[in-house]
Write an enzyme that holds these catalytic residues in place. Structure first.
Site, PDB file in Angstrom:
ATOM      1  CG  ASP A 249     -15.979  72.209  18.416  1.00 56.27           C
ATOM      2  OD1 ASP A 249     -14.776  72.387  18.663  1.00 56.27           O
ATOM      3  OD2 ASP A 249     -16.755  73.116  18.074  1.00 56.27           O
ATOM      4  CD  GLU A 312     -12.895  72.492  22.235  1.00 59.51           C
ATOM      5  OE1 GLU A 312     -12.054  73.399  22.130  1.00 59.51           O
ATOM      6  OE2 GLU A 312     -13.880  72.398  21.483  1.00 59.51           O
ATOM      7  CG  HIS A 373      -7.601  73.097  16.215  1.00 56.60           C
ATOM      8  ND1 HIS A 373      -7.898  72.012  17.007  1.00 56.60           N
ATOM      9  CD2 HIS A 373      -8.715  73.868  16.191  1.00 56.60           C
ATOM     10  CE1 HIS A 373      -9.143  72.124  17.441  1.00 56.60           C
ATOM     11  NE2 HIS A 373      -9.658  73.229  16.961  1.00 56.60           N
TER      12      HIS A 373
END
Length: 484
Positions: A249, A312, A373
């Site tokens: 992340d 990411e 998401h």
């Protein structure tokens, strides 16, 4: 090139031409309680093809566990629910399941605020359930990739509780603490991605701590070697459990400027854009030292055979490709989000494909993401007919594709009123698509999935779709092989 077909048969239907490859039974309402998995191969495996890393020839499928499949009617999707749907995932034709966070969390930000890196939140199950999930996935020749969230923890993580207890605590330097300015205000002008100052004053120790996202998500200090070692040990814990890599992340956020200099204004900022975009994050993200960190992470992953490191990285292409690292020693797949916000016309898409391919380092393997998401559903963004076209584009571009759960049935955005939000987060109150994007996935028209609430409650929302299956990867290897 070998074409392998995979079939589920009841045990009594099996014959000598079908070789059992699954050491465990996976009960399935689709295939029967006694189903086992068999492989039917028409000729010997091409070993040169088999030697290609699985993530180069595979298809990634992101699951938000809380909204995928509830196994016990408590209003939450869970790990046993994912296990139950393993035959579906195999039949769909994907090769790896990327799981959004399943760790213990107060859920201030959809689980991306972690209070314990080494366990499973009870709403999802147990560590034993996770072990079973990995075994079931591997038995079905599927990979498991959990989210790794190393930039920040929950403010309820024991590390942060210790850190904020006093200036002298050994973990004080595990987070980013700064003295106020002379007038008592925040140390600099850095902005939270979710709006407002990225600094929170702590009255107990009379300093500010930095949070790039919610104030409940204090950032770790990645300049501290002890922090790095702690996260690398977390990685090894899950790798020993058999996970096949990590999606990391906000990887580009990990290192911040050591002098905490003010970020410069963004000359291209326009009213109506998110407030944090008024500044260029020159000193708070994408610092030169981050590439050393990515290389270290890669070394940890490389301690284990055939694992993948996915990052990411929301940056322009010229900066994104730097995360492959020197001599490809960084992330295997720095996520390419170009399609997420591309104007949906052929010329624009052709240009971004060309620009991305031209920017790739020699021998770097491309990848493509269509939705996730944090973004609106593709069927809502481009329309149901074009959603099929988008899937075809994603699955035929050179590179590794990433799908989001429900895309294959054309799930769309769902309007959610403020009093119906089941997963509370200030992130969504500032306009994120996440609440609408993580609504429950329908299964055969049956409302068996929840979004943190039982079906009878006013906060329950089932995802909308016009089809039980808009598309399917009909041959497990034919599409992915065409990209090699």
């Amino acid at each position: 090139m070998e074409r392998i077909s995979w079939v589920y048969l009841e045990e009594e239907q099996a014959n000598s031409k079908l070789q059992p490859i699954v050491p465990i039974r996976i009960a399935s309402e689709s295939y029967g309680a006694n189903a086992r998995l068999y492989r039917r191969s028409r000729r010997a495996i091409d070993m040169n093809h088999a030697a290609i890393s699985w993530w180069r020839k595979g298809i990634l499928y992101q699951i938000y566990p809380k909204s995928f499949q509830d196994s016990n009617d408590d209003g939450n999707g869970d790990l046993p629910g994912i296990i139950k749907r393993m035959p579906y995932l195999f039949d769909l034709g994907v090769d790896a399941v990327w799981l959004s966070p399943i760790f213990p969390s107060p859920m201030a930000d959809f689980g991306y605020d972690i209070s314990n890196y080494l366990d499973v939140d009870p709403i999802f199950g147990t560590l034993d359930d996770f072990d079973t999930l990995v075994a079931a996935a591997h038995a079905s020749n599927l990979k498991v990739i959990p989210d790794l969230v190393p930039n920040h923890t929950s403010d309820q993580h024991p590390w942060f509780i210790e850190s904020r207890s006093s200036h002298d605590n050994p973990k004080r330097d595990w987070y980013l603490w700064c003295e106020p300015r002379a007038d008592g205000t925040a140390p600099n002008n850095w902005m939270s991605e979710f709006g407002g100052s990225a600094w929170k004053y702590d009255a107990g120790t009379k300093q500010y701590y930095y949070h790039a996202f919610l104030r409940e998500q204090p950032d770790l200090n990645w300049r501290n070697p002890a922090v790095r070692q702690a996260i690398y040990d977390v990685m090894r814990f899950w790798l020993r459990k058999g996970v096949d890599g990590f999606r990391v992340d906000v990887l580009w956020h990990l290192i911040k400027d050591s002098e905490f200099r003010d970020n410069p204004p963004n000359p291209n900022f326009r009213p109506g854009r998110p407030p944090h975009e008024a500044l260029l994050p020159l000193y708070s993200t994408d610092r030169p030292e981050i590439l050393d960190v990515v290389t270290e992470m890669r070394r940890v992953v490389d301690e284990f055979r055939d694992r993948v490191l996915i990052g990411e990285i929301c940056l322009p292409v010229d900066r994104l490709v730097a995360y492959y690292g020197k001599d490809l020693s960084g992330a295997h797949l720095p996520f390419n989000f170009a399609l997420l916000s591309a104007p949906w016309n052929a010329r624009s898409i052709a240009k971004l494909i060309g620009d991305y391919e031209s920017a790739l380092p020699a021998a770097a393997w491309p990848n493509w993401v269509l939705v996730n998401h944090d973004r609106p559903r593709v069927a809502s963004r481009v329309g149901q007919p074009q959603a099929r076209v988008a899937a075809m584009l994603l699955l035929t571009l050179r590179g590794t594709p990433t799908l989001y759960y429900g895309d294959e049935i054309g799930m769309q955005q769902v309007a959610i009123a403020p009093d119906q939000v089941a997963i509370r987060s200030r992130k969504t109150s500032r306009g994120s698509a996440s609440d609408a994007t993580v609504v429950a996935r329908p299964w055969n028209g049956m409302p068996r999935l929840m979004v943190g609430l039982p079906p009878a409650s006013p906060g329950y929302r089932l995802g909308t779709t016009t089809s039980t299956r808009m598309w399917r990867i009909s041959s497990r290897k034919s599409v992915s092989s065409s990209r090699l």
